[in-house]
Design an enzyme around this catalytic site. Structure first.
Site, PDB file in Angstrom:
ATOM      1  N   TYR A 268       0.815  -1.298  -0.128  1.00 26.53           N
ATOM      2  CA  TYR A 268       0.267   0.065   0.114  1.00 26.53           C
ATOM      3  C   TYR A 268       0.831   1.493  -0.036  1.00 26.53           C
ATOM      4  CZ  TYR A 268       0.728  -1.422   4.834  1.00 26.53           C
ATOM      5  OH  TYR A 268       1.417  -2.195   6.015  1.00 26.53           O
TER       6      TYR A 268
ATOM      7  N   CYS B 261       1.254   3.443  -3.285  1.00 28.30           N
ATOM      8  CA  CYS B 261       0.010   3.835  -3.907  1.00 28.30           C
ATOM      9  C   CYS B 261      -0.747   4.851  -3.253  1.00 28.30           C
ATOM     10  CB  CYS B 261      -0.717   2.857  -4.644  1.00 28.30           C
ATOM     11  SG  CYS B 261      -1.347   1.574  -3.216  1.00 28.30           S
ATOM     12  N   HIS B 262      -0.380   4.821  -1.765  1.00 28.74           N
ATOM     13  CA  HIS B 262      -1.271   5.589  -0.907  1.00 28.74           C
ATOM     14  C   HIS B 262      -0.035   6.361  -0.038  1.00 28.74           C
ATOM     15  CE1 HIS B 262      -3.764   6.535   2.713  1.00 28.74           C
ATOM     16  NE2 HIS B 262      -4.918   6.602   1.592  1.00 28.74           N
ATOM     17  N   PHE B 263       0.443   7.588  -0.223  1.00 28.02           N
ATOM     18  CA  PHE B 263       0.194   8.298  -1.567  1.00 28.02           C
ATOM     19  C   PHE B 263       1.697   8.372  -1.953  1.00 28.02           C
ATOM     20  CE2 PHE B 263      -3.111   9.552   1.217  1.00 28.02           C
ATOM     21  CZ  PHE B 263      -4.287   9.606   0.555  1.00 28.02           C
TER      22      PHE B 263
ATOM     23  N   ILE C 289       1.757   6.511   3.461  1.00 33.90           N
ATOM     24  CA  ILE C 289       0.858   6.277   4.510  1.00 33.90           C
ATOM     25  C   ILE C 289      -0.028   4.921   4.412  1.00 33.90           C
ATOM     26  CG2 ILE C 289      -0.743   7.097   6.377  1.00 33.90           C
ATOM     27  CD1 ILE C 289      -0.161  10.029   5.081  1.00 33.90           C
TER      28      ILE C 289
END
Length: 172
Positions: free
Chosen positions: A67, A70-72, A77
């Site tokens: 994750y 892609c976040h962010f 995070i």
């Protein structure tokens, strides 16, 4: 059903995700990458904040977890919803561990507070789930309060996590 133990390792949690722990059509955890637990360190039918049972678990954060890119981009995070989902995963596991039949589904939560973040430098997440009640009827319903600590610091709190087990909708 598997032997009721007071702690579970990663391989056992994967077996639960494959539906091998609580029997066909019963509670199971998701498999990676959605599995947000690496080990259950304690589980008991008694004790906890409400003396109705509790579960404690851990997740090892890695800088290359799926994750973060892609976040962010540029500000990695872990999505807060993944920590919340980990709480629901544990609530459902507890119901299966009690021997209750049916497939699990997250139903609702009362209030959720995010007080901090999980970043790539975070090492360890610790879950605490304290049960308020387990209702046994057509639907088995577990209600609990949960918290998540990142490297010992409280970052998420959730009240009235509700997970149900239902025989309806179970794949046979």
């Amino acid at each position: 059903m598997a032997e009721q133990k007071s702690s579970y390792g990663y391989e056992e949690l994967l077996a639960c995700g494959r539906g091998e722990m609580f029997g066909p059509g019963n509670a199971q955890l998701p498999l990676p990458p959605m599995l947000m637990i690496h080990r259950i360190t304690e589980i008991s039918e008694t004790g906890g904040a409400f003396d109705k049972g509790y579960i404690r678990a851990e997740y090892d954060v890695r800088p290359d977890d799926w994750y973060f890119p892609c976040h962010f981009q540029g500000n990695p995070i872990m999505p807060g919803c993944l920590g919340l989902d980990g709480m629901w995963q544990l609530t459902g596991f507890f119901l299966g561990w009690l021997g209750e039949p049916g497939r699990g589904m997250a139903l609702s939560t009362g209030e959720v507070k995010f007080k901090g973040m999980v970043r790539p430098h975070t090492k360890l997440l610790e879950y605490g789930i304290d049960f308020k009640r387990v209702m046994r009827g057509r639907l088995v319903l577990g209600t609990a309060d949960g918290c998540l600590k990142a490297d010992g610091e409280l970052i998420y709190q959730a009240t009235d996590l509700r997970v149900g087990l239902s025989k309806e909708g179970s794949a046979q």
